[in-house]
Design a protein around this motif. Structure first.
Motif: not given
Length: 432
Positions: A174-180, A202-210, A238-242
Protein backbone atom coordinates in the motif's frame (compact mmCIF):
# COMPACT_ATOMS: atom_id res chain seq x y z
CA UNK A 1 61.27 -11.45 -42.24
CA UNK A 2 64.11 -9.10 -41.28
CA UNK A 3 65.39 -8.62 -37.76
CA UNK A 4 63.82 -5.14 -37.37
CA UNK A 5 60.27 -6.28 -38.27
CA UNK A 6 60.56 -9.29 -35.93
CA UNK A 7 61.61 -6.99 -33.09
CA UNK A 8 58.60 -4.72 -33.72
CA UNK A 9 56.26 -7.70 -33.58
CA UNK A 10 57.76 -8.78 -30.26
CA UNK A 11 57.31 -5.27 -28.85
CA UNK A 12 53.58 -5.34 -29.77
CA UNK A 13 53.04 -8.84 -28.43
CA UNK A 14 50.97 -9.01 -25.19
CA UNK A 15 51.52 -12.24 -23.29
CA UNK A 16 48.42 -13.96 -21.85
CA UNK A 17 47.65 -13.13 -18.20
CA UNK A 18 46.74 -16.08 -16.00
CA UNK A 19 45.10 -15.53 -12.61
CA UNK A 20 47.30 -16.26 -9.64
CA UNK A 21 45.75 -19.19 -7.80
CA UNK A 22 46.25 -20.88 -4.46
CA UNK A 23 45.32 -24.04 -2.63
CA UNK A 24 43.08 -24.78 0.33
CA UNK A 25 45.33 -25.68 3.26
CA UNK A 26 43.02 -25.76 6.27
CA UNK A 27 39.36 -25.83 7.30
CA UNK A 28 38.31 -25.23 10.91
CA UNK A 29 34.68 -24.50 11.71
CA UNK A 30 33.46 -21.65 9.51
CA UNK A 31 36.97 -20.56 8.59
CA UNK A 32 39.00 -21.70 5.58
CA UNK A 33 42.69 -21.04 5.04
CA UNK A 34 44.42 -20.90 1.66
CA UNK A 35 47.96 -20.45 0.41
CA UNK A 36 46.91 -17.68 -1.95
CA UNK A 37 46.32 -15.75 -4.14
CA UNK A 38 47.46 -12.45 -2.55
CA UNK A 39 44.15 -10.54 -2.31
CA UNK A 40 42.88 -7.77 -0.01
CA UNK A 41 40.19 -8.26 2.61
CA UNK A 42 36.73 -8.21 1.04
CA UNK A 43 37.81 -9.89 -2.20
CA UNK A 44 35.91 -12.89 -3.52
CA UNK A 45 37.38 -16.25 -4.48
CA UNK A 46 36.13 -19.58 -5.77
CA UNK A 47 37.25 -22.67 -3.85
CA UNK A 48 36.46 -25.52 -6.24
CA UNK A 49 33.32 -23.63 -7.23
CA UNK A 50 32.32 -22.60 -3.68
CA UNK A 51 32.16 -18.79 -3.50
CA UNK A 52 34.07 -17.47 -0.48
CA UNK A 53 35.13 -14.10 0.86
CA UNK A 54 38.56 -13.02 2.10
CA UNK A 55 38.06 -11.93 5.71
CA UNK A 56 41.71 -11.68 6.78
CA UNK A 57 45.20 -13.04 6.31
CA UNK A 58 48.10 -14.44 8.30
CA UNK A 59 51.66 -15.34 7.48
CA UNK A 60 50.47 -18.76 6.33
CA UNK A 61 48.01 -17.27 3.81
CA UNK A 62 44.45 -16.04 3.36
CA UNK A 63 41.57 -16.50 5.79
CA UNK A 64 38.34 -17.23 3.93
CA UNK A 65 34.71 -17.55 4.89
CA UNK A 66 32.52 -19.64 2.60
CA UNK A 67 29.36 -17.92 1.38
CA UNK A 68 27.96 -21.22 0.13
CA UNK A 69 27.89 -24.70 1.68
CA UNK A 70 31.52 -25.79 2.11
CA UNK A 71 31.28 -29.30 3.58
CA UNK A 72 32.24 -30.98 0.30
CA UNK A 73 35.58 -29.17 -0.04
CA UNK A 74 38.72 -31.30 -0.02
CA UNK A 75 42.34 -30.50 0.97
CA UNK A 76 44.40 -28.76 -1.73
CA UNK A 77 41.24 -27.53 -3.49
CA UNK A 78 41.98 -24.85 -6.09
CA UNK A 79 41.46 -21.24 -4.92
CA UNK A 80 41.12 -18.57 -7.62
CA UNK A 81 39.90 -14.98 -7.60
CA UNK A 82 36.43 -14.09 -8.90
CA UNK A 83 34.58 -10.81 -9.34
CA UNK A 84 30.90 -11.03 -8.48
CA UNK A 85 28.48 -8.54 -10.00
CA UNK A 86 24.76 -8.54 -10.75
CA UNK A 87 23.16 -7.57 -14.03
CA UNK A 88 19.95 -5.61 -13.58
CA UNK A 89 17.24 -4.48 -15.95
CA UNK A 90 13.56 -3.57 -15.82
CA UNK A 91 12.79 -7.31 -15.82
CA UNK A 92 14.08 -7.57 -12.25
CA UNK A 93 10.70 -6.46 -10.84
CA UNK A 94 8.57 -9.17 -9.19
CA UNK A 95 11.54 -11.54 -8.95
CA UNK A 96 12.68 -13.59 -5.93
CA UNK A 97 16.47 -13.87 -5.57
CA UNK A 98 19.03 -15.41 -3.23
CA UNK A 99 21.89 -13.54 -1.57
CA UNK A 100 24.03 -13.59 -4.71
CA UNK A 101 21.25 -12.53 -7.07
CA UNK A 102 20.39 -15.99 -8.38
CA UNK A 103 16.69 -16.68 -9.04
CA UNK A 104 14.66 -18.63 -6.48
CA UNK A 105 11.34 -18.43 -8.32
CA UNK A 106 12.15 -21.04 -10.96
CA UNK A 107 12.46 -18.52 -13.80
CA UNK A 108 15.82 -17.67 -15.43
CA UNK A 109 17.19 -14.14 -15.42
CA UNK A 110 17.39 -12.64 -18.93
CA UNK A 111 20.85 -12.08 -20.36
CA UNK A 112 22.21 -8.56 -20.48
CA UNK A 113 21.35 -5.54 -18.39
CA UNK A 114 23.50 -3.14 -16.41
CA UNK A 115 26.35 -4.50 -14.31
CA UNK A 116 26.06 -3.57 -10.63
CA UNK A 117 28.41 -4.24 -7.73
CA UNK A 118 26.81 -6.42 -5.06
CA UNK A 119 28.31 -4.29 -2.28
CA UNK A 120 27.59 -0.62 -3.10
CA UNK A 121 30.20 2.03 -2.43
CA UNK A 122 29.60 4.57 0.39
CA UNK A 123 27.49 7.54 -0.68
CA UNK A 124 29.04 10.97 -1.07
CA UNK A 125 27.84 13.72 1.26
CA UNK A 126 27.44 16.25 -1.57
CA UNK A 127 25.06 13.95 -3.42
CA UNK A 128 22.52 13.96 -0.56
CA UNK A 129 19.51 16.23 -0.22
CA UNK A 130 17.58 16.96 3.00
CA UNK A 131 14.47 14.97 3.94
CA UNK A 132 11.65 17.44 3.27
CA UNK A 133 8.73 15.54 1.74
CA UNK A 134 6.37 13.09 3.52
CA UNK A 135 6.41 9.42 2.60
CA UNK A 136 3.10 7.57 2.24
CA UNK A 137 3.51 4.28 4.13
CA UNK A 138 -0.10 3.16 3.55
CA UNK A 139 -0.51 2.71 7.33
CA UNK A 140 -2.89 5.17 9.02
CA UNK A 141 -1.19 5.24 12.42
CA UNK A 142 2.21 5.87 10.83
CA UNK A 143 0.98 8.40 8.27
CA UNK A 144 -1.07 10.31 10.82
CA UNK A 145 1.06 10.23 13.98
CA UNK A 146 4.58 9.00 13.11
CA UNK A 147 4.81 10.59 9.68
CA UNK A 148 7.82 9.38 7.73
CA UNK A 149 9.89 11.44 5.34
CA UNK A 150 10.86 10.43 1.82
CA UNK A 151 14.39 9.05 2.22
CA UNK A 152 14.15 8.50 5.97
CA UNK A 153 15.64 5.44 7.66
CA UNK A 154 13.67 4.09 10.60
CA UNK A 155 13.51 0.91 12.66
CA UNK A 156 10.56 -1.30 13.59
CA UNK A 157 11.38 -2.62 17.07
CA UNK A 158 9.51 -5.73 18.10
CA UNK A 159 9.52 -8.78 20.30
CA UNK A 160 8.80 -12.02 18.37
CA UNK A 161 5.13 -12.49 17.50
CA UNK A 162 4.04 -8.83 17.51
CA UNK A 163 3.18 -8.73 13.80
CA UNK A 164 6.22 -7.09 12.20
CA UNK A 165 6.10 -9.30 9.07
CA UNK A 166 2.43 -8.47 8.56
CA UNK A 167 3.15 -4.76 8.94
CA UNK A 168 5.97 -4.95 6.36
CA UNK A 169 3.69 -6.74 3.89
CA UNK A 170 0.98 -4.09 4.39
CA UNK A 171 3.49 -1.35 3.57
CA UNK A 172 4.83 -3.26 0.56
CA UNK A 173 1.31 -3.46 -0.89
CA UNK A 174 0.00 0.00 0.00
CA UNK A 175 2.92 2.45 0.17
CA UNK A 176 3.41 5.30 -2.28
CA UNK A 177 6.85 4.06 -3.39
CA UNK A 178 7.66 3.47 -7.06
CA UNK A 179 9.27 0.12 -6.19
CA UNK A 180 9.80 -1.98 -3.07
CA UNK A 181 12.84 -4.10 -2.20
CA UNK A 182 12.19 -6.70 0.51
CA UNK A 183 15.12 -8.45 2.20
CA UNK A 184 14.18 -11.49 4.28
CA UNK A 185 17.44 -12.26 6.09
CA UNK A 186 17.75 -15.19 8.47
CA UNK A 187 14.07 -16.12 8.27
CA UNK A 188 12.76 -19.66 8.55
CA UNK A 189 12.04 -21.11 5.12
CA UNK A 190 8.38 -21.71 5.93
CA UNK A 191 7.87 -18.10 7.08
CA UNK A 192 9.64 -16.71 4.02
CA UNK A 193 7.37 -18.72 1.72
CA UNK A 194 4.26 -17.67 3.64
CA UNK A 195 5.36 -14.03 3.48
CA UNK A 196 5.70 -14.15 -0.31
CA UNK A 197 2.63 -16.28 -1.10
CA UNK A 198 0.14 -15.13 1.54
CA UNK A 199 1.12 -11.82 3.14
CA UNK A 200 2.66 -10.16 0.07
CA UNK A 201 0.51 -11.87 -2.52
CA UNK A 202 0.45 -11.37 -6.27
CA UNK A 203 -0.42 -7.67 -6.03
CA UNK A 204 2.44 -6.88 -3.68
CA UNK A 205 4.97 -8.96 -5.64
CA UNK A 206 4.19 -7.13 -8.88
CA UNK A 207 5.86 -3.96 -7.58
CA UNK A 208 8.51 -5.66 -5.45
CA UNK A 209 11.82 -7.49 -5.58
CA UNK A 210 12.39 -10.04 -2.82
CA UNK A 211 15.80 -11.21 -1.60
CA UNK A 212 15.59 -14.33 0.58
CA UNK A 213 18.42 -15.82 2.65
CA UNK A 214 17.11 -18.34 5.15
CA UNK A 215 18.60 -18.89 8.58
CA UNK A 216 20.22 -22.22 7.65
CA UNK A 217 22.50 -20.59 5.07
CA UNK A 218 26.07 -19.49 5.93
CA UNK A 219 26.55 -16.24 7.82
CA UNK A 220 28.44 -14.63 4.94
CA UNK A 221 25.49 -15.30 2.60
CA UNK A 222 23.13 -13.58 5.05
CA UNK A 223 25.30 -10.48 5.09
CA UNK A 224 25.66 -10.55 1.29
CA UNK A 225 21.88 -10.78 0.95
CA UNK A 226 21.43 -7.59 2.97
CA UNK A 227 23.93 -5.73 0.81
CA UNK A 228 22.47 -7.18 -2.39
CA UNK A 229 19.00 -5.83 -1.53
CA UNK A 230 20.58 -2.47 -0.72
CA UNK A 231 22.50 -2.49 -4.03
CA UNK A 232 19.29 -3.14 -5.99
CA UNK A 233 17.55 -0.30 -4.14
CA UNK A 234 20.50 1.99 -4.92
CA UNK A 235 20.40 1.04 -8.61
CA UNK A 236 16.68 1.81 -8.85
CA UNK A 237 17.23 5.07 -6.96
CA UNK A 238 19.87 6.13 -9.49
CA UNK A 239 17.21 5.61 -12.17
CA UNK A 240 15.20 8.38 -10.50
CA UNK A 241 12.75 6.20 -8.59
CA UNK A 242 11.54 6.59 -5.02
CA UNK A 243 12.32 3.20 -3.51
CA UNK A 244 11.10 1.57 -0.30
CA UNK A 245 13.65 -0.83 1.22
CA UNK A 246 12.20 -3.23 3.81
CA UNK A 247 14.77 -5.32 5.66
CA UNK A 248 13.77 -8.10 8.06
CA UNK A 249 15.82 -8.14 10.11
CA UNK A 250 18.76 -5.91 10.96
CA UNK A 251 19.30 -8.00 14.09
CA UNK A 252 19.94 -11.18 12.10
CA UNK A 253 22.35 -9.33 9.81
CA UNK A 254 24.28 -8.18 12.89
CA UNK A 255 24.26 -11.71 14.32
CA UNK A 256 25.61 -13.07 11.02
CA UNK A 257 28.41 -10.49 11.10
CA UNK A 258 29.14 -11.53 14.68
CA UNK A 259 29.68 -15.10 13.45
CA UNK A 260 32.00 -13.83 10.74
CA UNK A 261 33.96 -11.57 13.07
CA UNK A 262 34.47 -14.15 15.79
CA UNK A 263 35.43 -16.85 13.28
CA UNK A 264 38.06 -14.59 11.71
CA UNK A 265 39.63 -13.85 15.11
CA UNK A 266 38.11 -10.49 16.11
CA UNK A 267 37.93 -9.92 19.87
CA UNK A 268 34.41 -9.89 21.34
CA UNK A 269 33.45 -6.55 22.89
CA UNK A 270 29.96 -5.49 23.99
CA UNK A 271 27.94 -8.63 24.82
CA UNK A 272 29.98 -10.80 22.51
CA UNK A 273 29.69 -8.58 19.42
CA UNK A 274 33.02 -7.83 17.68
CA UNK A 275 33.89 -4.33 16.38
CA UNK A 276 32.99 -5.16 12.78
CA UNK A 277 29.29 -5.32 13.72
CA UNK A 278 29.34 -1.69 14.85
CA UNK A 279 30.91 -0.72 11.53
CA UNK A 280 28.61 -2.82 9.35
CA UNK A 281 25.24 -1.47 10.52
CA UNK A 282 25.94 2.21 9.66
CA UNK A 283 27.53 1.20 6.34
CA UNK A 284 24.36 -0.69 5.46
CA UNK A 285 21.70 1.82 6.51
CA UNK A 286 23.53 4.91 5.22
CA UNK A 287 22.61 3.87 1.67
CA UNK A 288 19.11 5.17 2.43
CA UNK A 289 18.37 8.84 1.89
CA UNK A 290 17.30 11.50 -0.59
CA UNK A 291 19.68 12.06 -3.46
CA UNK A 292 19.90 14.21 -6.56
CA UNK A 293 18.31 11.33 -8.44
CA UNK A 294 15.61 9.45 -6.54
CA UNK A 295 15.43 8.30 -2.94
CA UNK A 296 15.62 5.19 -0.75
CA UNK A 297 13.34 5.06 2.30
CA UNK A 298 14.78 2.39 4.56
CA UNK A 299 12.68 0.49 7.12
CA UNK A 300 14.63 -2.07 9.15
CA UNK A 301 13.15 -4.46 11.70
CA UNK A 302 15.00 -4.99 14.98
CA UNK A 303 14.23 -8.05 17.12
CA UNK A 304 14.27 -7.22 20.81
CA UNK A 305 15.34 -10.14 22.96
CA UNK A 306 15.75 -7.97 26.06
CA UNK A 307 15.17 -4.37 27.12
CA UNK A 308 18.80 -3.28 26.73
CA UNK A 309 19.39 -5.11 23.45
CA UNK A 310 22.79 -4.17 22.02
CA UNK A 311 21.65 -4.20 18.38
CA UNK A 312 18.57 -2.17 19.33
CA UNK A 313 20.70 0.47 21.03
CA UNK A 314 23.04 0.58 18.03
CA UNK A 315 20.08 0.95 15.66
CA UNK A 316 18.52 3.77 17.68
CA UNK A 317 21.74 5.74 17.37
CA UNK A 318 21.97 5.09 13.63
CA UNK A 319 18.38 5.46 12.43
CA UNK A 320 16.05 8.48 12.23
CA UNK A 321 13.52 7.13 14.69
CA UNK A 322 11.84 3.92 15.72
CA UNK A 323 8.38 2.34 15.63
CA UNK A 324 7.75 0.11 18.65
CA UNK A 325 5.39 -2.86 18.30
CA UNK A 326 3.71 -3.96 21.52
CA UNK A 327 3.20 -7.64 22.32
CA UNK A 328 0.50 -6.58 24.80
CA UNK A 329 -1.49 -4.85 22.04
CA UNK A 330 -1.03 -7.83 19.74
CA UNK A 331 -2.40 -10.17 22.41
CA UNK A 332 -5.50 -7.98 22.58
CA UNK A 333 -6.03 -8.26 18.82
CA UNK A 334 -5.00 -4.64 18.24
CA UNK A 335 -3.30 -4.57 14.80
CA UNK A 336 -1.03 -3.11 13.72
CA UNK A 337 0.29 -3.31 17.30
CA UNK A 338 2.06 0.07 17.17
CA UNK A 339 2.75 1.65 20.55
CA UNK A 340 2.57 5.29 19.47
CA UNK A 341 3.64 6.55 22.91
CA UNK A 342 6.92 4.60 22.68
CA UNK A 343 7.58 5.44 19.02
CA UNK A 344 9.09 8.48 17.34
CA UNK A 345 9.84 9.77 13.86
CA UNK A 346 12.62 12.36 14.07
CA UNK A 347 11.62 14.04 10.81
CA UNK A 348 7.83 14.16 11.34
CA UNK A 349 7.87 17.83 12.31
CA UNK A 350 9.72 18.69 9.09
CA UNK A 351 7.38 16.90 6.67
CA UNK A 352 3.95 17.77 8.10
CA UNK A 353 1.83 20.90 7.72
CA UNK A 354 1.05 23.13 10.68
CA UNK A 355 -2.49 21.75 11.01
CA UNK A 356 -1.33 18.13 10.72
CA UNK A 357 1.39 18.70 13.33
CA UNK A 358 -1.15 20.20 15.74
CA UNK A 359 -3.46 17.21 15.25
CA UNK A 360 -0.56 14.81 15.86
CA UNK A 361 0.33 16.57 19.10
CA UNK A 362 -3.29 16.69 20.24
CA UNK A 363 -3.88 12.99 19.53
CA UNK A 364 -0.74 11.89 21.38
CA UNK A 365 -1.65 14.06 24.37
CA UNK A 366 -5.17 12.63 24.57
CA UNK A 367 -3.98 9.07 24.05
CA UNK A 368 -1.38 9.35 26.83
CA UNK A 369 -4.05 10.73 29.19
CA UNK A 370 -6.37 7.85 28.28
CA UNK A 371 -3.61 5.40 29.21
CA UNK A 372 -3.25 7.13 32.58
CA UNK A 373 -7.02 7.04 33.09
CA UNK A 374 -7.18 3.38 32.05
CA UNK A 375 -4.90 2.45 34.94
CA UNK A 376 -6.99 4.50 37.38
CA UNK A 377 -10.21 2.94 36.10
CA UNK A 378 -8.74 -0.54 36.52
CA UNK A 379 -8.09 0.03 40.21
CA UNK A 380 -11.31 2.01 40.76
CA UNK A 381 -9.76 5.39 41.60
CA UNK A 382 -10.74 7.43 38.54
CA UNK A 383 -12.96 10.39 39.37
CA UNK A 384 -14.52 12.37 36.49
CA UNK A 385 -14.23 16.16 36.69
CA UNK A 386 -10.73 16.35 38.17
CA UNK A 387 -8.95 16.70 34.82
CA UNK A 388 -10.71 18.09 31.73
CA UNK A 389 -8.31 16.62 29.16
CA UNK A 390 -8.42 13.23 30.85
CA UNK A 391 -12.21 13.31 30.75
CA UNK A 392 -12.09 14.14 27.02
CA UNK A 393 -9.70 11.26 26.43
CA UNK A 394 -11.98 8.82 28.27
CA UNK A 395 -14.97 10.06 26.28
CA UNK A 396 -13.37 9.43 22.87
CA UNK A 397 -10.98 6.57 23.64
CA UNK A 398 -12.90 4.19 21.36
CA UNK A 399 -12.32 6.60 18.46
CA UNK A 400 -8.64 6.89 19.35
CA UNK A 401 -8.23 3.10 19.36
CA UNK A 402 -10.22 2.84 16.14
CA UNK A 403 -7.88 5.25 14.40
CA UNK A 404 -4.86 3.15 15.37
CA UNK A 405 -6.36 -0.12 14.08
CA UNK A 406 -6.26 -1.15 10.43
CA UNK A 407 -7.21 -4.25 8.46
CA UNK A 408 -4.45 -6.40 7.00
CA UNK A 409 -5.70 -5.89 3.44
CA UNK A 410 -6.56 -2.23 3.96
CA UNK A 411 -4.32 0.49 2.54
CA UNK A 412 -4.88 4.09 3.67
CA UNK A 413 -3.13 6.92 1.87
CA UNK A 414 -1.38 9.81 3.56
CA UNK A 415 -4.12 12.24 2.53
CA UNK A 416 -6.84 9.94 3.89
CA UNK A 417 -4.89 9.41 7.11
CA UNK A 418 -4.58 13.14 7.78
CA UNK A 419 -8.29 13.65 7.07
CA UNK A 420 -9.33 10.77 9.34
CA UNK A 421 -7.03 12.03 12.09
CA UNK A 422 -8.75 15.43 12.02
CA UNK A 423 -12.18 13.78 11.95
CA UNK A 424 -11.28 11.49 14.88
CA UNK A 425 -10.42 14.46 17.07
CA UNK A 426 -13.69 16.08 16.00
CA UNK A 427 -14.98 18.71 18.37
CA UNK A 428 -11.80 18.61 20.43
CA UNK A 429 -10.09 20.59 17.66
CA UNK A 430 -12.65 23.34 18.00
CA UNK A 431 -11.63 23.86 21.63
CA UNK A 432 -7.90 24.32 20.83
Amino acid sequence: MNLLSAEKQLMNFTPPVFPVCGRLTRSVGLLLQASGPPLPVGSMVSVDGVISEVVGFREEGLLLLAIEEARRLRPEARVEPVHLTLRLGDWIMSRVLDGLGRPLDGKPLPYGGEEVEITPAPTELNSRDPVEKPFDSGIRAINGLLTLGLGQKIGIFSMPGAGKSTLLAMMARASGADATIIALIGERGREAREFIDELLGTKGLERSIVVVVTGDEPAAMRVKGAFLATAIATWLRKKGRNVLLLMDSLTRVAMAQREIGLASGEPPTARGYPPSVFALVPRLVEQAGVFQSGSVTGIYTVLLHEEQDIVGELAKGTLDGHIKLSSRLAQRGHYPAIDVLESISRVAHRVTSVGHHQDRTKFIDLYSRWKEAEELIAIGTYTPGNNRLMDEAVAIHDKLDGFLKQGVNEGISLEQSVFQLDRTLGENNADT
